[in-house]
Design a protein around this motif. Structure first.
Motif, PDB file in Angstrom:
ATOM      1  N   VAL A  65       0.854  -1.182   0.000  1.00 14.84           N
ATOM      2  CA  VAL A  65       0.000   0.000   0.000  1.00 14.84           C
ATOM      3  C   VAL A  65       0.891   1.234   0.000  1.00 14.84           C
ATOM      4  CG1 VAL A  65      -1.752   1.309   1.259  1.00 14.84           C
ATOM      5  CG2 VAL A  65      -1.847  -1.197   1.207  1.00 14.84           C
ATOM      6  N   ASP A  66       0.663   2.123  -0.965  1.00 13.95           N
ATOM      7  CA  ASP A  66       1.467   3.337  -1.092  1.00 13.95           C
ATOM      8  C   ASP A  66       0.564   4.553  -1.192  1.00 13.95           C
ATOM      9  OD1 ASP A  66       4.236   2.868  -0.957  1.00 13.95           O
ATOM     10  OD2 ASP A  66       4.259   1.993  -2.951  1.00 13.95           O
ATOM     11  N   ASP A  67       1.091   5.705  -0.804  1.00 12.83           N
ATOM     12  CA  ASP A  67       0.381   6.974  -0.915  1.00 12.83           C
ATOM     13  C   ASP A  67       0.895   7.700  -2.159  1.00 12.83           C
ATOM     14  OD1 ASP A  67      -0.844   9.412  -0.681  1.00 12.83           O
ATOM     15  OD2 ASP A  67       0.183  10.024   1.158  1.00 12.83           O
ATOM     16  N   LEU A  68       0.047   7.818  -3.162  1.00 16.25           N
ATOM     17  CA  LEU A  68       0.457   8.455  -4.412  1.00 16.25           C
ATOM     18  C   LEU A  68       0.936   9.888  -4.199  1.00 16.25           C
ATOM     19  CD1 LEU A  68      -2.188   7.400  -7.097  1.00 16.25           C
ATOM     20  CD2 LEU A  68       0.098   6.483  -6.718  1.00 16.25           C
ATOM     21  N   ARG A  69       0.226  10.637  -3.342  1.00 14.52           N
ATOM     22  CA  ARG A  69       0.601  12.035  -3.147  1.00 14.52           C
ATOM     23  C   ARG A  69       1.992  12.149  -2.537  1.00 14.52           C
ATOM     24  NH1 ARG A  69       1.387  16.121   0.053  1.00 14.52           N
ATOM     25  NH2 ARG A  69       0.616  18.204  -0.490  1.00 14.52           N
ATOM     26  N   ALA A  70       2.288  11.335  -1.525  1.00 16.65           N
ATOM     27  CA  ALA A  70       3.588  11.396  -0.864  1.00 16.65           C
ATOM     28  C   ALA A  70       4.720  11.049  -1.834  1.00 16.65           C
ATOM     29  CB  ALA A  70       3.614  10.464   0.341  1.00 16.65           C
ATOM     30  N   LEU A  71       4.518  10.009  -2.632  1.00 15.26           N
ATOM     31  CA  LEU A  71       5.562   9.609  -3.565  1.00 15.26           C
ATOM     32  C   LEU A  71       5.716  10.627  -4.694  1.00 15.26           C
ATOM     33  CD1 LEU A  71       4.958   5.757  -3.816  1.00 15.26           C
ATOM     34  CD2 LEU A  71       6.817   6.942  -2.653  1.00 15.26           C
ATOM     35  N   ALA A  72       4.593  11.198  -5.156  1.00 13.99           N
ATOM     36  CA  ALA A  72       4.677  12.225  -6.193  1.00 13.99           C
ATOM     37  C   ALA A  72       5.440  13.447  -5.684  1.00 13.99           C
ATOM     38  CB  ALA A  72       3.277  12.627  -6.654  1.00 13.99           C
ATOM     39  N   ALA A  73       5.161  13.858  -4.443  1.00 16.22           N
ATOM     40  CA  ALA A  73       5.869  15.004  -3.866  1.00 16.22           C
ATOM     41  C   ALA A  73       7.362  14.720  -3.739  1.00 16.22           C
ATOM     42  CB  ALA A  73       5.275  15.341  -2.496  1.00 16.22           C
ATOM     43  N   PRO A 121      -3.914  12.646   0.686  1.00 11.68           N
ATOM     44  CA  PRO A 121      -3.426  11.277   0.481  1.00 11.68           C
ATOM     45  C   PRO A 121      -4.351  10.476  -0.442  1.00 11.68           C
ATOM     46  CG  PRO A 121      -3.388  11.867   2.805  1.00 11.68           C
ATOM     47  CD  PRO A 121      -4.163  12.937   2.116  1.00 11.68           C
ATOM     48  N   VAL A 122      -3.753   9.688  -1.296  1.00 11.62           N
ATOM     49  CA  VAL A 122      -4.490   8.770  -2.169  1.00 11.62           C
ATOM     50  C   VAL A 122      -3.804   7.416  -2.052  1.00 11.62           C
ATOM     51  CG1 VAL A 122      -5.206   8.213  -4.518  1.00 11.62           C
ATOM     52  CG2 VAL A 122      -5.192  10.600  -3.760  1.00 11.62           C
ATOM     53  N   GLN A 123      -4.403   6.523  -1.282  1.00 13.93           N
ATOM     54  CA  GLN A 123      -3.794   5.228  -1.002  1.00 13.93           C
ATOM     55  C   GLN A 123      -4.139   4.221  -2.106  1.00 13.93           C
ATOM     56  OE1 GLN A 123      -1.877   4.527   1.638  1.00 13.93           O
ATOM     57  NE2 GLN A 123      -2.126   6.426   2.776  1.00 13.93           N
ATOM     58  N   VAL A 124      -3.119   3.593  -2.648  1.00 13.34           N
ATOM     59  CA  VAL A 124      -3.314   2.576  -3.696  1.00 13.34           C
ATOM     60  C   VAL A 124      -2.469   1.354  -3.364  1.00 13.34           C
ATOM     61  CG1 VAL A 124      -3.789   4.274  -5.495  1.00 13.34           C
ATOM     62  CG2 VAL A 124      -1.444   3.485  -5.128  1.00 13.34           C
ATOM     63  N   ARG A 125      -2.785   0.252  -4.037  1.00 11.53           N
ATOM     64  CA  ARG A 125      -1.971  -0.947  -3.925  1.00 11.53           C
ATOM     65  C   ARG A 125      -1.177  -1.099  -5.223  1.00 11.53           C
ATOM     66  NH1 ARG A 125      -2.974  -4.749  -0.300  1.00 11.53           N
ATOM     67  NH2 ARG A 125      -5.178  -4.146  -0.211  1.00 11.53           N
ATOM     68  N   GLY A 131     -12.785   4.714  -8.137  1.00 13.01           N
ATOM     69  CA  GLY A 131     -12.142   3.556  -7.527  1.00 13.01           C
ATOM     70  C   GLY A 131     -10.693   3.366  -7.915  1.00 13.01           C
ATOM     71  N   ARG A 132     -10.117   4.331  -8.604  1.00 14.42           N
ATOM     72  CA  ARG A 132      -8.708   4.260  -8.998  1.00 14.42           C
ATOM     73  C   ARG A 132      -7.973   5.503  -8.515  1.00 14.42           C
ATOM     74  NH1 ARG A 132      -7.208   0.489 -13.305  1.00 14.42           N
ATOM     75  NH2 ARG A 132      -8.693  -1.206 -13.057  1.00 14.42           N
ATOM     76  N   GLY A 133      -6.732   5.308  -8.142  1.00 15.68           N
ATOM     77  CA  GLY A 133      -5.858   6.440  -7.893  1.00 15.68           C
ATOM     78  C   GLY A 133      -5.075   6.718  -9.165  1.00 15.68           C
ATOM     79  N   GLU A 134      -5.141   7.955  -9.658  1.00 20.29           N
ATOM     80  CA  GLU A 134      -4.507   8.287 -10.933  1.00 20.29           C
ATOM     81  C   GLU A 134      -3.314   9.208 -10.745  1.00 20.29           C
ATOM     82  OE1 GLU A 134      -8.285   7.961 -14.036  1.00 20.29           O
ATOM     83  OE2 GLU A 134      -7.313   9.907 -13.663  1.00 20.29           O
ATOM     84  N   LEU A 135      -2.226   8.844 -11.414  1.00 24.35           N
ATOM     85  CA  LEU A 135      -1.068   9.714 -11.544  1.00 24.35           C
ATOM     86  C   LEU A 135      -1.106  10.337 -12.929  1.00 24.35           C
ATOM     87  CD1 LEU A 135       1.878   7.566 -10.106  1.00 24.35           C
ATOM     88  CD2 LEU A 135       1.096   9.769  -9.213  1.00 24.35           C
ATOM     89  N   HIS A 136      -0.900  11.649 -13.001  1.00 22.50           N
ATOM     90  CA  HIS A 136      -0.837  12.348 -14.279  1.00 22.50           C
ATOM     91  C   HIS A 136       0.478  13.123 -14.354  1.00 22.50           C
ATOM     92  CE1 HIS A 136      -5.227  11.993 -15.366  1.00 22.50           C
ATOM     93  NE2 HIS A 136      -5.286  11.744 -14.074  1.00 22.50           N
ATOM     94  N   VAL A 137       1.199  12.961 -15.439  1.00 26.06           N
ATOM     95  CA  VAL A 137       2.385  13.781 -15.704  1.00 26.06           C
ATOM     96  C   VAL A 137       2.116  14.490 -17.027  1.00 26.06           C
ATOM     97  CG1 VAL A 137       4.867  13.817 -16.123  1.00 26.06           C
ATOM     98  CG2 VAL A 137       3.901  12.214 -14.448  1.00 26.06           C
ATOM     99  N   VAL A 138       1.887  15.798 -16.937  1.00 26.50           N
ATOM    100  CA  VAL A 138       1.411  16.577 -18.080  1.00 26.50           C
ATOM    101  C   VAL A 138       2.493  17.545 -18.544  1.00 26.50           C
ATOM    102  CG1 VAL A 138      -0.452  18.027 -18.958  1.00 26.50           C
ATOM    103  CG2 VAL A 138      -0.895  16.457 -17.064  1.00 26.50           C
ATOM    104  N   ASP A 139       2.912  17.397 -19.804  1.00 30.45           N
ATOM    105  CA  ASP A 139       3.929  18.292 -20.360  1.00 30.45           C
ATOM    106  C   ASP A 139       3.314  19.221 -21.393  1.00 30.45           C
ATOM    107  OD1 ASP A 139       4.277  17.288 -23.207  1.00 30.45           O
ATOM    108  OD2 ASP A 139       4.701  15.427 -22.129  1.00 30.45           O
ATOM    109  N   ALA A 140       4.100  20.199 -21.829  1.00 37.40           N
ATOM    110  CA  ALA A 140       3.655  21.162 -22.838  1.00 37.40           C
ATOM    111  C   ALA A 140       4.463  21.000 -24.121  1.00 37.40           C
ATOM    112  CB  ALA A 140       3.774  22.586 -22.302  1.00 37.40           C
ATOM    113  N   GLY A 141       4.883  19.776 -24.380  1.00 31.90           N
ATOM    114  CA  GLY A 141       5.671  19.494 -25.572  1.00 31.90           C
ATOM    115  C   GLY A 141       4.821  19.420 -26.821  1.00 31.90           C
ATOM    116  N   PRO A 142       5.394  18.923 -27.905  1.00 39.28           N
ATOM    117  CA  PRO A 142       4.672  18.874 -29.178  1.00 39.28           C
ATOM    118  C   PRO A 142       3.574  17.820 -29.236  1.00 39.28           C
ATOM    119  CG  PRO A 142       6.822  17.835 -29.392  1.00 39.28           C
ATOM    120  CD  PRO A 142       6.784  18.470 -28.035  1.00 39.28           C
ATOM    121  N   GLY A 143       3.583  16.873 -28.314  1.00 41.97           N
ATOM    122  CA  GLY A 143       2.567  15.835 -28.297  1.00 41.97           C
ATOM    123  C   GLY A 143       2.861  14.715 -29.281  1.00 41.97           C
TER     124      GLY A 143
END
Length: 237
Positions: free
Chosen positions: A81-89, A113-117, A153-165
């Motif tokens: 079990v991990d906390d997405l917010r803590a690891l993202a920070a 906190p967003v706890q996920v497995r 029911g899901r914890g989502e991680l998003h990494v959003v860039d401003a590149g060319p896509g």
């Protein structure tokens, strides 16, 4: 037939793992020989030695990527079990200096906190791969955002860039092993996103590359949320 196929797949995975492991030693020796040669060779050869060292490093990353995939496929996942917010920070703090060197602002967008497995250590690998890829295409002066959400029911991680896509076709192929886009960095192995997908699947989750607005990529990893009572299990964070 099913047993034969399973045996064949197992043999292939074992071969990849063993071959990758065995390649580590000669690659390390080659890297050391190139470093020693750098001090003994005339300065005119320095560009060639640098190029050889870069190729050796690329081979090393390729071997490590293959080994990581083979290990992930060949064993039952160790889920925690991990906390997405803590690891993202934590990862945003680690990557901030490199982003600043490239003139990119690295921002965290997460409320609580967003706890996920997930596979033990897997979320860090997902974040590092996503952030590295995003920095590689982020223009100077842009902002790269790491966001955490709880959705259906899901914890989502998003990494959003401003590149060319990427085009629709490129996004559909991006998680294929050894696939590299036209703008990919030359030192990449083409295995980073394949490893990300393997980790997410082993965790019971999924991955996706979405188009960002007005341009760029929203790299998503969705992992199963943990019930409040189950979240009392031992966590790494």
């Amino acid at each position: 037939m099913a047993a034969q196929i399973e045996s064949l797949v197992g043999s292939q995975r074992a071969f990849v793992a063993n071959a990758s492991h065995e390649l580590r030693t000669p690659l390390t020796a080659l890297r050391l020989r190139l470093e020693n040669l750098r001090y003994a060779a005339p300065s005119s050869l320095e560009p060639e030695i640098d190029a050889a060292a870069d190729e050796t490093s690329r081979l090393g990353r390729l071997v490590e990527g293959l080994l990581a995939i083979a290990r992930a496929e060949g064993r039952a996942p160790d889920l925690v079990v991990d906390d997405l917010r803590a690891l993202a920070a934590e990862r945003v703090e680690v990557w901030e200096a490199l982003a600043a060197e490239q003139g990119v602002t690295l921002a965290l967008d997460a409320d609580g906190p967003v706890q996920v497995r997930a596979v033990n250590g897997g979320i860090v690998q997902i974040l590092d791969n996503y952030i590295a890829n995003a920095l590689d295409v982020s223009p100077e002066g842009s902002t790269l955002t790491v966001a955490v959400r709880a959705v259906d029911g899901r914890g989502e991680l998003h990494v959003v860039d401003a590149g060319p896509g990427l085009s629709d076709e490129e996004r559909s192929r991006a998680f294929d092993r050894f696939w590299r886009g036209a703008g990919a960095r030359t030192g990449g192995s083409g295995l980073g996103l394949a490893i990300v997908e393997q980790i997410a699947r082993a965790s019971g989750g999924s991955v996706e590359l979405r188009p960002a607005t007005p341009h760029g990529i929203d790299a998503v990893a969705a992992l199963p949320l943990v019930r409040e009572d189950a979240a009392r299990e031992p966590s790494r964070t």
